[in-house]
Design an enzyme around this catalytic site. Structure first.
Site, PDB file in Angstrom:
ATOM      1  N   LYS A 126       0.456   4.817   1.449  1.00 46.64           N
ATOM      2  CA  LYS A 126      -0.374   5.523   2.437  1.00 46.64           C
ATOM      3  C   LYS A 126       0.493   6.513   3.198  1.00 46.64           C
ATOM      4  O   LYS A 126       1.462   6.133   3.836  1.00 46.64           O
ATOM      5  CB  LYS A 126      -1.006   4.503   3.394  1.00 46.64           C
ATOM      6  CG  LYS A 126      -1.846   5.138   4.496  1.00 46.64           C
ATOM      7  CD  LYS A 126      -2.786   4.147   5.148  1.00 46.64           C
ATOM      8  CE  LYS A 126      -2.107   3.024   5.883  1.00 46.64           C
ATOM      9  NZ  LYS A 126      -3.062   2.217   6.667  1.00 46.64           N
ATOM     10  N   GLU A 151      -6.354  -7.984   5.978  1.00 50.16           N
ATOM     11  CA  GLU A 151      -5.932  -6.584   5.930  1.00 50.16           C
ATOM     12  C   GLU A 151      -5.673  -6.041   7.336  1.00 50.16           C
ATOM     13  O   GLU A 151      -6.396  -6.368   8.267  1.00 50.16           O
ATOM     14  CB  GLU A 151      -7.030  -5.715   5.289  1.00 50.16           C
ATOM     15  CG  GLU A 151      -7.585  -6.222   3.972  1.00 50.16           C
ATOM     16  CD  GLU A 151      -8.816  -5.433   3.556  1.00 50.16           C
ATOM     17  OE1 GLU A 151      -9.026  -4.319   4.050  1.00 50.16           O
ATOM     18  OE2 GLU A 151      -9.594  -5.942   2.742  1.00 50.16           O
ATOM     19  N   SER A 152      -4.665  -5.199   7.452  1.00 47.19           N
ATOM     20  CA  SER A 152      -4.333  -4.462   8.682  1.00 47.19           C
ATOM     21  C   SER A 152      -3.640  -5.342   9.725  1.00 47.19           C
ATOM     22  O   SER A 152      -4.009  -6.499   9.943  1.00 47.19           O
ATOM     23  CB  SER A 152      -5.564  -3.824   9.332  1.00 47.19           C
ATOM     24  OG  SER A 152      -6.119  -2.850   8.487  1.00 47.19           O
ATOM     25  N   GLU A 211     -14.637  -5.477   1.789  1.00 52.10           N
ATOM     26  CA  GLU A 211     -14.037  -5.505   3.125  1.00 52.10           C
ATOM     27  C   GLU A 211     -15.108  -5.698   4.193  1.00 52.10           C
ATOM     28  O   GLU A 211     -16.113  -5.001   4.212  1.00 52.10           O
ATOM     29  CB  GLU A 211     -13.294  -4.193   3.369  1.00 52.10           C
ATOM     30  CG  GLU A 211     -12.681  -4.087   4.744  1.00 52.10           C
ATOM     31  CD  GLU A 211     -11.899  -2.788   4.912  1.00 52.10           C
ATOM     32  OE1 GLU A 211     -10.922  -2.601   4.162  1.00 52.10           O
ATOM     33  OE2 GLU A 211     -12.277  -1.967   5.758  1.00 52.10           O
ATOM     34  N   GLU A 264       0.813  -1.221   0.000  1.00 46.67           N
ATOM     35  CA  GLU A 264       0.000   0.000   0.000  1.00 46.67           C
ATOM     36  C   GLU A 264       0.846   1.270   0.000  1.00 46.67           C
ATOM     37  O   GLU A 264       1.912   1.325   0.607  1.00 46.67           O
ATOM     38  CB  GLU A 264      -0.897  -0.006   1.239  1.00 46.67           C
ATOM     39  CG  GLU A 264      -1.995   1.038   1.213  1.00 46.67           C
ATOM     40  CD  GLU A 264      -3.154   0.644   2.107  1.00 46.67           C
ATOM     41  OE1 GLU A 264      -4.138   0.094   1.584  1.00 46.67           O
ATOM     42  OE2 GLU A 264      -3.074   0.845   3.335  1.00 46.67           O
ATOM     43  N   ASN A 276     -10.796  -7.047   7.524  1.00 43.90           N
ATOM     44  CA  ASN A 276      -9.994  -5.991   8.150  1.00 43.90           C
ATOM     45  C   ASN A 276      -9.822  -6.327   9.619  1.00 43.90           C
ATOM     46  O   ASN A 276     -10.796  -6.387  10.373  1.00 43.90           O
ATOM     47  CB  ASN A 276     -10.671  -4.639   7.982  1.00 43.90           C
ATOM     48  CG  ASN A 276      -9.735  -3.483   8.316  1.00 43.90           C
ATOM     49  OD1 ASN A 276      -8.786  -3.647   9.071  1.00 43.90           O
ATOM     50  ND2 ASN A 276     -10.016  -2.321   7.762  1.00 43.90           N
ATOM     51  N   LYS A 304      -8.036   2.506  -3.119  1.00 43.02           N
ATOM     52  CA  LYS A 304      -8.443   2.372  -1.710  1.00 43.02           C
ATOM     53  C   LYS A 304      -9.207   3.644  -1.346  1.00 43.02           C
ATOM     54  O   LYS A 304      -8.630   4.720  -1.217  1.00 43.02           O
ATOM     55  CB  LYS A 304      -7.197   2.204  -0.840  1.00 43.02           C
ATOM     56  CG  LYS A 304      -7.490   1.878   0.631  1.00 43.02           C
ATOM     57  CD  LYS A 304      -7.696   0.400   0.827  1.00 43.02           C
ATOM     58  CE  LYS A 304      -7.806   0.018   2.285  1.00 43.02           C
ATOM     59  NZ  LYS A 304      -6.536   0.079   3.000  1.00 43.02           N
TER      60      LYS A 304
END
Length: 262
Positions: free
Chosen positions: A56, A216-217, A165, A54, A186, A116
């Site tokens: 970010k 994710e995350s 998600e 990603e 997530n 995103k």
């Protein structure tokens, strides 16, 4: 209102304003509307790492992550590192991103690009296509079942992959439909920002095998990926872990090499 409510409220105002400035007809004239998209699903199915890296700059939970890295260099570095795809944050107010970031990433690499974004309107899906995306993100927490159906079917008509998600069982059950390609869990609770890989482990058994599973995350080390792979996850979205370094591409390259040696 929690942070997600604030983001969505601001996003509705932003999209309404954009519609006045750039009509749909103008978006549809983009050269990218004729471009053949690159499938993230296909990349993940044939990858031994499954890394989606990603770009970010900042986030509501971590404030500034890295304002110094150039998105062109980051995307090129990620491609050289061997990632499956790149997630590009395009929200400005809360994440410091923009659609220009998507354009720059598209100019620098041939990888699948995920826009995103907090998508609440079909206009944003047309925008994604117009700015060179291959994949869109839909967030179940902010959409009704009808919206998920409408948005995902529009995306498929534009040859865009769809990553949905979810955070819990309720979101999963309302969302499963044939127009989705990937279901992402997530691990960060968007209301409290707490992170737990147990969320991915728990929900994995409930996600039908028709969909690519993405976690994710909170994935900051190889051990986390190795712990999730037995649960059927083929995709792993990693942002802060690479972006907080001075060279995101090199960081991703080292991570993937170590993962494949593990």
């Amino acid at each position: 209102m929690n942070i997600l409510d604030h983001i969505v409220a601001d996003k509705r105002k932003e999209v309404d304003f954009k519609k006045l400035i750039i009509p749909v007809s103008q978006l549809e004239q983009s050269v990218f509307f004729e471009r053949a998209t690159v499938s993230l699903v296909n990349k993940l199915q044939h990858s031994s790492s499954g890394i989606i890296a990603e770009h970010k700059r900042r986030s509501p939970s971590k404030s500034v992550i890295n304002q110094n890295l150039n998105v062109f260099d980051v995307a090129k570095g990620y491609e050289d590192a061997g990632v499956c795809g790149i997630s590009v944050l395009t929200d400005g107010k809360y994440f410091g991103g923009s659609l220009d970031d998507l354009l720059l990433a598209r100019a620098s690499c041939q990888l699948p690009l995920l826009r995103k974004e907090f998508i609440i309107d079909t206009y944003q899906i047309l925008e994604a296509k117009a700015y060179g995306a291959d994949v869109i993100l839909l967030i179940a927490a902010i959409l009704s079942k009808e919206e998920i159906k409408q948005f995902s079917e529009l995306a498929k008509s534009l040859n865009l992959d769809v990553l949905l998600e979810i955070h819990d069982e309720e979101e999963l059950h309302k969302s499963v439909m044939p127009s989705l390609d990937m279901i992402g869990v997530n691990n960060r609770n968007l209301k409290t920002f707490e992170v737990s890989l147990d969320t991915s482990k728990h929900l994995s058994t409930l996600i039908p095998n028709d969909f690519i599973k993405v976690s994710e995350s909170g994935i900051s080390n190889i051990e986390a990926i190795k712990a999730l792979q037995p649960y059927g996850y083929q995709g792993f979205l990693i942002g802060e872990n690479f972006m907080k370094t001075e060279n995101a591409g090199e960081s991703a390259s080292t991570f993937i090499k170590d993962l494949l040696k593990y």
